[in-house]
Design an enzyme around this catalytic site. Sequence first.
Site, PDB file in Angstrom:
ATOM      1  N   TYR A  53       0.835  -1.204   0.000  1.00 56.06           N
ATOM      2  CA  TYR A  53       0.000   0.000   0.000  1.00 56.06           C
ATOM      3  C   TYR A  53       0.865   1.247   0.000  1.00 56.06           C
ATOM      4  O   TYR A  53       1.951   1.253   0.547  1.00 56.06           O
ATOM      5  CB  TYR A  53      -0.894   0.019   1.241  1.00 56.06           C
ATOM      6  CG  TYR A  53      -1.970  -1.028   1.282  1.00 56.06           C
ATOM      7  CD1 TYR A  53      -2.262  -1.826   0.185  1.00 56.06           C
ATOM      8  CD2 TYR A  53      -2.716  -1.244   2.450  1.00 56.06           C
ATOM      9  CE1 TYR A  53      -3.247  -2.781   0.233  1.00 56.06           C
ATOM     10  CE2 TYR A  53      -3.707  -2.209   2.500  1.00 56.06           C
ATOM     11  CZ  TYR A  53      -3.972  -2.974   1.406  1.00 56.06           C
ATOM     12  OH  TYR A  53      -4.940  -3.924   1.462  1.00 56.06           O
ATOM     13  N   SER A 233     -13.528  -4.491   0.798  1.00 57.46           N
ATOM     14  CA  SER A 233     -14.387  -3.897  -0.249  1.00 57.46           C
ATOM     15  C   SER A 233     -15.868  -4.045   0.092  1.00 57.46           C
ATOM     16  O   SER A 233     -16.682  -4.412  -0.768  1.00 57.46           O
ATOM     17  CB  SER A 233     -14.097  -4.523  -1.619  1.00 57.46           C
ATOM     18  OG  SER A 233     -12.842  -4.107  -2.097  1.00 57.46           O
ATOM     19  N   LEU A 235     -18.066  -1.832   0.525  1.00 57.89           N
ATOM     20  CA  LEU A 235     -18.876  -0.884  -0.246  1.00 57.89           C
ATOM     21  C   LEU A 235     -18.522  -0.912  -1.724  1.00 57.89           C
ATOM     22  O   LEU A 235     -18.905  -0.017  -2.486  1.00 57.89           O
ATOM     23  CB  LEU A 235     -18.703   0.539   0.315  1.00 57.89           C
ATOM     24  CG  LEU A 235     -19.327   0.785   1.691  1.00 57.89           C
ATOM     25  CD1 LEU A 235     -19.072   2.217   2.145  1.00 57.89           C
ATOM     26  CD2 LEU A 235     -20.824   0.479   1.693  1.00 57.89           C
ATOM     27  N   PHE A 237     -15.813  -0.451  -3.715  1.00 56.68           N
ATOM     28  CA  PHE A 237     -15.145   0.741  -4.263  1.00 56.68           C
ATOM     29  C   PHE A 237     -16.066   1.962  -4.256  1.00 56.68           C
ATOM     30  O   PHE A 237     -15.970   2.824  -5.132  1.00 56.68           O
ATOM     31  CB  PHE A 237     -14.631   0.499  -5.685  1.00 56.68           C
ATOM     32  CG  PHE A 237     -13.594  -0.587  -5.801  1.00 56.68           C
ATOM     33  CD1 PHE A 237     -12.898  -1.052  -4.694  1.00 56.68           C
ATOM     34  CD2 PHE A 237     -13.314  -1.152  -7.039  1.00 56.68           C
ATOM     35  CE1 PHE A 237     -11.941  -2.045  -4.812  1.00 56.68           C
ATOM     36  CE2 PHE A 237     -12.346  -2.147  -7.163  1.00 56.68           C
ATOM     37  CZ  PHE A 237     -11.665  -2.603  -6.050  1.00 56.68           C
ATOM     38  N   GLY A 238     -16.956   2.032  -3.296  1.00 56.18           N
ATOM     39  CA  GLY A 238     -17.852   3.172  -3.187  1.00 56.18           C
ATOM     40  C   GLY A 238     -19.152   3.030  -3.934  1.00 56.18           C
ATOM     41  O   GLY A 238     -20.068   3.853  -3.770  1.00 56.18           O
ATOM     42  N   LEU A 240     -21.529   0.931  -3.471  1.00 54.64           N
ATOM     43  CA  LEU A 240     -22.631   0.685  -2.537  1.00 54.64           C
ATOM     44  C   LEU A 240     -22.843   1.826  -1.533  1.00 54.64           C
ATOM     45  O   LEU A 240     -23.615   1.679  -0.585  1.00 54.64           O
ATOM     46  CB  LEU A 240     -22.405  -0.638  -1.804  1.00 54.64           C
ATOM     47  CG  LEU A 240     -22.648  -1.890  -2.656  1.00 54.64           C
ATOM     48  CD1 LEU A 240     -22.177  -3.148  -1.943  1.00 54.64           C
ATOM     49  CD2 LEU A 240     -24.125  -2.016  -3.037  1.00 54.64           C
ATOM     50  N   GLY A 242     -23.951   4.468  -3.015  1.00 53.93           N
ATOM     51  CA  GLY A 242     -25.029   5.055  -3.802  1.00 53.93           C
ATOM     52  C   GLY A 242     -24.644   6.327  -4.524  1.00 53.93           C
ATOM     53  O   GLY A 242     -25.453   6.883  -5.286  1.00 53.93           O
ATOM     54  N   LYS A 243     -23.395   6.800  -4.350  1.00 57.36           N
ATOM     55  CA  LYS A 243     -23.040   8.102  -4.915  1.00 57.36           C
ATOM     56  C   LYS A 243     -23.006   8.116  -6.436  1.00 57.36           C
ATOM     57  O   LYS A 243     -23.169   9.162  -7.057  1.00 57.36           O
ATOM     58  CB  LYS A 243     -21.702   8.585  -4.360  1.00 57.36           C
ATOM     59  CG  LYS A 243     -20.503   7.717  -4.691  1.00 57.36           C
ATOM     60  CD  LYS A 243     -19.271   8.234  -3.952  1.00 57.36           C
ATOM     61  CE  LYS A 243     -18.062   7.359  -4.191  1.00 57.36           C
ATOM     62  NZ  LYS A 243     -16.894   7.799  -3.388  1.00 57.36           N
TER      63      LYS A 243
END
Length: 345
Positions: A53, A233, A235, A237-238, A240, A242-243
């Site tokens: 990372y 993960s 969400l 990668f975002g 979930l 909803g954005k």
Amino acid sequence: MKYNFLPNTDVKVSKICLGTMTFGQQNSEAEGHAQMDYAFEKGVNFFDTAEMYSIPSREETYGSTERIIGTWFKKTGKREEIVLASKIAGPNPNFGYMRDQLDFSPASIKYALDNSLQRLQTDYLDVYQLHWPERKNNCFGQRGFKVQEDGWEDNIHQVLETLDGFVKEGKIKHVGLSNETPWGIMRFLEESKYHNLPRIKTVQNPYSLLNRLFEVGSSEVCMRENVGLLAYSPLAFGVLSGKFLTGESHPNARLSLFPQYSRYSSEQCTQATILYNEIAKKNGLTLTELSLVFLEQQAFVTSTIIGATTLEQLKENIATINVSLSEEIIAEINKVQAIIPDPAP
């Protein structure tokens, strides 16, 4: 905060784990420190990182996340209050800048571990994980196992012997796997059982409403063998959060910055996300709450690894620990899963 015991230990870990892979690329050192401050204040005592990372891994930023965590430990003196997990990278021809050999040989494990400890400014890791297997098992973004020649020879006994040496030295307390299959988990458990070697405590695999493949085989292994899932993960990668359903532009989102991570961007994923969002709205929840709490309520999940690029996102994610889903909501979720099963491999 709520806590679980790390399986087969007396170590309590928060049911929400702070994922840190954005520190050093999407997040500055100051922002990473602010996230760790806030998470710790809210009772999160479990941090997860890796030698490779920040993500996406590049030579220029290699090891940056561990270094940022290390400076936070030095500044705050809170090392003893945190359960810290890191990982050694497996084979990948693109990551030659990490080590001479990207394998799990004794020399490679020693090199990777010692360098992680140095960057993290600590003498030990609470959990040391094999980031992905040496053998080819299609662990990233592929559905199912495909037979292929990989030249791998079973060295699991040697790997566990090497890790055992570092456990006895005090550099590692517990060991775990990541991106593993039911066969891999059981193979490690078998070796430790019959040869008195370190037992795998956790496995870190993807798990979310868009990818419930862990439930096929691996969840039974974890339940019956008392191995904890560290779900990453959650969400997607975002997706979930909803954005991406609003039609707004999100230039700083991970999927906007790094479109190569398209695992959760298929038409089927979008369709399923819309349906999950409808369930959330109908029940007075955000999609983030629905998505994270579903995981937090699974018996085989020891901790859910959340990652955020802003404090606002982090606050929303951590606050889900106070939300619960009824059996009726779970049933609605399962109906969507039946219609669009695991749209992301």
